[in-house]
Motif scaffolding. Sequence first.
Motif, PDB file in Angstrom:
ATOM      1  N   SER A 243      11.232 -10.632  -1.693  1.00 39.59           N
ATOM      2  CA  SER A 243      10.032  -9.918  -1.257  1.00 39.59           C
ATOM      3  C   SER A 243       9.978  -8.487  -1.791  1.00 39.59           C
ATOM      4  O   SER A 243       8.887  -7.925  -1.955  1.00 39.59           O
ATOM      5  CB  SER A 243       9.951  -9.904   0.273  1.00 39.59           C
ATOM      6  OG  SER A 243      10.949  -9.075   0.841  1.00 39.59           O
ATOM      7  N   ALA A 244      11.141  -7.884  -2.075  1.00 34.53           N
ATOM      8  CA  ALA A 244      11.162  -6.497  -2.554  1.00 34.53           C
ATOM      9  C   ALA A 244      10.516  -6.352  -3.938  1.00 34.53           C
ATOM     10  O   ALA A 244       9.574  -5.555  -4.099  1.00 34.53           O
ATOM     11  CB  ALA A 244      12.590  -5.963  -2.552  1.00 34.53           C
ATOM     12  N   PRO A 245      10.978  -7.082  -4.978  1.00 36.45           N
ATOM     13  CA  PRO A 245      10.313  -6.936  -6.275  1.00 36.45           C
ATOM     14  C   PRO A 245       8.875  -7.445  -6.258  1.00 36.45           C
ATOM     15  O   PRO A 245       8.017  -6.902  -6.985  1.00 36.45           O
ATOM     16  CB  PRO A 245      11.186  -7.779  -7.220  1.00 36.45           C
ATOM     17  CG  PRO A 245      11.929  -8.720  -6.352  1.00 36.45           C
ATOM     18  CD  PRO A 245      12.142  -7.989  -5.068  1.00 36.45           C
ATOM     19  N   LEU A 246       8.567  -8.449  -5.449  1.00 35.23           N
ATOM     20  CA  LEU A 246       7.195  -8.932  -5.367  1.00 35.23           C
ATOM     21  C   LEU A 246       6.292  -7.891  -4.703  1.00 35.23           C
ATOM     22  O   LEU A 246       5.136  -7.705  -5.109  1.00 35.23           O
ATOM     23  CB  LEU A 246       7.143 -10.250  -4.593  1.00 35.23           C
ATOM     24  CG  LEU A 246       7.811 -11.443  -5.289  1.00 35.23           C
ATOM     25  CD1 LEU A 246       7.796 -12.671  -4.378  1.00 35.23           C
ATOM     26  CD2 LEU A 246       7.120 -11.759  -6.617  1.00 35.23           C
ATOM     27  N   SER A 247       6.808  -7.194  -3.696  1.00 30.52           N
ATOM     28  CA  SER A 247       6.038  -6.128  -3.059  1.00 30.52           C
ATOM     29  C   SER A 247       5.829  -4.959  -4.011  1.00 30.52           C
ATOM     30  O   SER A 247       4.803  -4.269  -3.959  1.00 30.52           O
ATOM     31  CB  SER A 247       6.754  -5.644  -1.790  1.00 30.52           C
ATOM     32  OG  SER A 247       6.826  -6.679  -0.834  1.00 30.52           O
ATOM     33  N   LYS A 248       6.812  -4.743  -4.894  1.00 30.61           N
ATOM     34  CA  LYS A 248       6.690  -3.650  -5.868  1.00 30.61           C
ATOM     35  C   LYS A 248       5.500  -3.877  -6.797  1.00 30.61           C
ATOM     36  O   LYS A 248       4.878  -2.927  -7.277  1.00 30.61           O
ATOM     37  CB  LYS A 248       7.991  -3.545  -6.679  1.00 30.61           C
ATOM     38  CG  LYS A 248       8.029  -2.338  -7.610  1.00 30.61           C
ATOM     39  CD  LYS A 248       9.378  -2.235  -8.306  1.00 30.61           C
ATOM     40  CE  LYS A 248       9.406  -1.035  -9.248  1.00 30.61           C
ATOM     41  NZ  LYS A 248      10.708  -0.905  -9.939  1.00 30.61           N
ATOM     42  N   LEU A 249       5.159  -5.144  -7.040  1.00 32.41           N
ATOM     43  CA  LEU A 249       3.987  -5.449  -7.861  1.00 32.41           C
ATOM     44  C   LEU A 249       2.695  -5.020  -7.174  1.00 32.41           C
ATOM     45  O   LEU A 249       1.683  -4.782  -7.825  1.00 32.41           O
ATOM     46  CB  LEU A 249       3.925  -6.953  -8.156  1.00 32.41           C
ATOM     47  CG  LEU A 249       5.020  -7.533  -9.051  1.00 32.41           C
ATOM     48  CD1 LEU A 249       4.933  -9.056  -9.072  1.00 32.41           C
ATOM     49  CD2 LEU A 249       4.900  -6.977 -10.470  1.00 32.41           C
ATOM     50  N   LEU A 250       2.730  -4.925  -5.837  1.00 29.13           N
ATOM     51  CA  LEU A 250       1.523  -4.621  -5.067  1.00 29.13           C
ATOM     52  C   LEU A 250       1.437  -3.173  -4.611  1.00 29.13           C
ATOM     53  O   LEU A 250       0.340  -2.669  -4.361  1.00 29.13           O
ATOM     54  CB  LEU A 250       1.480  -5.520  -3.813  1.00 29.13           C
ATOM     55  CG  LEU A 250       1.447  -7.034  -4.055  1.00 29.13           C
ATOM     56  CD1 LEU A 250       1.655  -7.779  -2.734  1.00 29.13           C
ATOM     57  CD2 LEU A 250       0.122  -7.441  -4.679  1.00 29.13           C
ATOM     58  N   VAL A 251       2.589  -2.507  -4.498  1.00 27.61           N
ATOM     59  CA  VAL A 251       2.600  -1.197  -3.850  1.00 27.61           C
ATOM     60  C   VAL A 251       1.833  -0.140  -4.646  1.00 27.61           C
ATOM     61  O   VAL A 251       1.372   0.854  -4.080  1.00 27.61           O
ATOM     62  CB  VAL A 251       4.059  -0.741  -3.587  1.00 27.61           C
ATOM     63  CG1 VAL A 251       4.724  -0.246  -4.868  1.00 27.61           C
ATOM     64  CG2 VAL A 251       4.114   0.309  -2.502  1.00 27.61           C
ATOM     65  N   GLY A 252       1.639  -0.350  -5.933  1.00 25.81           N
ATOM     66  CA  GLY A 252       0.853   0.607  -6.704  1.00 25.81           C
ATOM     67  C   GLY A 252      -0.629   0.542  -6.388  1.00 25.81           C
ATOM     68  O   GLY A 252      -1.371   1.497  -6.641  1.00 25.81           O
ATOM     69  N   SER A 253      -1.075  -0.583  -5.816  1.00 27.12           N
ATOM     70  CA  SER A 253      -2.493  -0.773  -5.508  1.00 27.12           C
ATOM     71  C   SER A 253      -2.791  -0.747  -4.018  1.00 27.12           C
ATOM     72  O   SER A 253      -3.956  -0.781  -3.626  1.00 27.12           O
ATOM     73  CB  SER A 253      -2.966  -2.121  -6.084  1.00 27.12           C
ATOM     74  OG  SER A 253      -2.700  -2.207  -7.468  1.00 27.12           O
TER      75      SER A 253
END
Length: 353
Positions: free
Chosen positions: A25-35
């Motif tokens: 969930s950490a790297p997948l959340s990193k894909l979203l945290v910029g938006s």
Amino acid sequence: MIGKHTHLWPGVPLALGSAVLFGASAPLSKLLVGSIDPWLLAGILYLGAGLGLAVVHWGRRLIGLADVEAALQAADLPWLAFVVLFGGMLGPLFLMLGLSQTSASSGSLLLNLEGLATMGIAWLVFRENVDRRLLLGAGAILAGAVLLSWNGEALRLDEGSLFIAAACLSWGIDNNLTRKLSSADPVQIAMIKGLVAGSSNLLLAFIFGASLPQAGLVGAGALVGFLGVGVSLVMFMLGLRHLGTARTGAYFSLAPFIGAVLAVVIFGEALTFQIITAGVLMAIGLWLHLAERHDHEHEHGALEHEHSHVHDEHHQHSHDGPFSEPHSHWHRHEPLRHKHPHYPDLHHRHSHE
């Protein structure tokens, strides 16, 4: 090999599965945290977990599987309230306050305190059996997690660091209190925790000025939350049921390594000597845990409780009519003395000299 008739099954695969999903969930959340605003994303993740598990919870009722797990009882509600308070509200709040006042490197390093807090509370407060092999294994896993987070900067113990340490302590308390509920339905518990924590974080995010992102991003965040928070938490609770808190927490400490490996795959990051060394340390710790054999003659006192079970050596009661397995109902254990490998699960929480 881990099979049905060993003390490693199904607790170890469940705890490792929980770590894999949460670590992913950490790297997948990193894909979203910029938006998406970070606090809003936390709310979406938890609410996605709660709503997804609500579908699972009510879906089981529709297909007639409501009696597989024990429902929450009135006596469980105070424990559930503390679990939601420490794990779903105070932990994320302290983390947000800490990350806003300290460096990312210090923050990620300090987050490894959660595993230490979980094991320490289980050992020192709840008197769970922890032997030398388990301590060495947990130390190797924690050392790998620390190495994975370290980027060469000095660790600054400022106000932000204290908030992050408080978050880890809150989650350590949460993990140990969740053990009190491990005989009840983990889907129901994780659903309530996700709905309450998700709603609270969403409300706070909007109060502090966050704006709702596009529907596709919200859906992606909810899916990551369902798997990485919701399903992971259900597996963690089932691990608690079979392994106890200290061992489940130690296996769960592998999550940062899972996240780092997936980051290499997803973002094309370099496979560094740091990641490889951390992996070796964690592999040593995992081997020490898998090789643990806690085997001695022990006595079971009379016990009455309710939980999901099959008829094994610890469940020899009779039924009035036909039944399927697994099933859940209130049952009594008669006093029993025997010897076999075991962990501090629901039926083996005895004291040691």
